[in-house]
Design a protein around this motif. Sequence first.
Motif, short mmCIF file in Angstrom:
data_model
loop_
_atom_site.label_atom_id
_atom_site.label_comp_id
_atom_site.label_asym_id
_atom_site.label_seq_id
_atom_site.Cartn_x
_atom_site.Cartn_y
_atom_site.Cartn_z
N ASP A 50 -14.74 32.02 -24.81
CA ASP A 50 -15.72 30.95 -24.64
C ASP A 50 -15.08 29.63 -24.26
N ARG A 51 -13.77 29.50 -24.44
CA ARG A 51 -13.06 28.26 -24.13
C ARG A 51 -12.63 28.19 -22.67
N ARG A 52 -12.71 29.29 -21.97
CA ARG A 52 -12.14 29.37 -20.63
C ARG A 52 -12.79 28.42 -19.64
N GLU A 53 -14.11 28.32 -19.67
CA GLU A 53 -14.79 27.48 -18.69
C GLU A 53 -14.45 26.01 -18.89
N ALA A 54 -14.40 25.57 -20.16
CA ALA A 54 -14.04 24.17 -20.43
C ALA A 54 -12.62 23.87 -19.97
N LEU A 55 -11.72 24.82 -20.15
CA LEU A 55 -10.35 24.63 -19.69
C LEU A 55 -10.28 24.59 -18.16
N ARG A 56 -11.01 25.46 -17.51
CA ARG A 56 -11.03 25.44 -16.04
C ARG A 56 -11.58 24.11 -15.52
N ARG A 57 -12.67 23.65 -16.12
CA ARG A 57 -13.22 22.35 -15.70
C ARG A 57 -12.22 21.24 -15.97
N GLY A 58 -11.55 21.33 -17.10
CA GLY A 58 -10.62 20.28 -17.48
C GLY A 58 -9.44 20.17 -16.54
N VAL A 59 -8.85 21.30 -16.16
CA VAL A 59 -7.68 21.23 -15.28
C VAL A 59 -8.07 20.73 -13.89
N THR A 60 -9.26 21.06 -13.41
CA THR A 60 -9.66 20.58 -12.09
C THR A 60 -9.91 19.08 -12.10
N ALA A 61 -10.27 18.53 -13.26
CA ALA A 61 -10.49 17.09 -13.36
C ALA A 61 -9.17 16.31 -13.40
#
Length: 239
Positions: A50-61
């Motif tokens: 469940d944490r994967r999407e937040a991490l993906r969004r975070g690294v792209t930011a």
Amino acid sequence: MAGEAAEAGALVLFSGGQDSATCLAWALDRFPHVETLGFDYGQRHRVELDRREALRRGVTALDPGWRRRLGEDHTLSLAALGAISDTALTRDSAIAFARDGLPNTFVPGRNLAFLTFAAALAYRRGLRHIVGGMCETDFSGYPDCRDDTIKALQVALNLGMERRFVLHTPLMWIDKAQTWALAEALGGRPLVDLIVEESHTCYLGERGERHDWGYGCGTCPACDLRAKGFARYLAARAD
């Protein structure tokens, strides 16, 4: 993608934990196109997925270049792996050591299955590079995290699929403190803060209590390793 650009692309085994988040940044820093792959095998700490999407969004930011390079995310169900595994990661049982000296958090065949399915997906997606967070320095004795295992599997996959996959394990010879330092080298303190806040490592799946190193029960082997590594990382930065 097709042609040389696809051949240069990478697939990252991305669980949603500290190590795989660091590996994702490592791959984004090196390859022109990066896709991610997570596995649902009935793990007790499924909250990591469940944490994967937040991490993906975070690294792209954090980096416009990383945003351009990050491609599709994939999730595969490996329910059969959980069904045949009698371990503390797939059953509600106390974490302990077995007679052979291995912790009962060891899921037999897990990384072998992960990398085999990753290679099959990379074959279809036209990606040559496969990146995993296996580590022989902080690995609890797991035999499928050893460098020899990964090298042998690379040979087998290339022979069995008539490809020239390259299996990358950027964390293989570094400890948890150095993994935190690598994250800082790749994305500065913002990446470290993102991993602290959004990634999940705790074997018990606890996300209630927030520690300085992130969320977790604070006592399981994964939390203990992460916490001690973070403390050593901070101490090294202070020197």
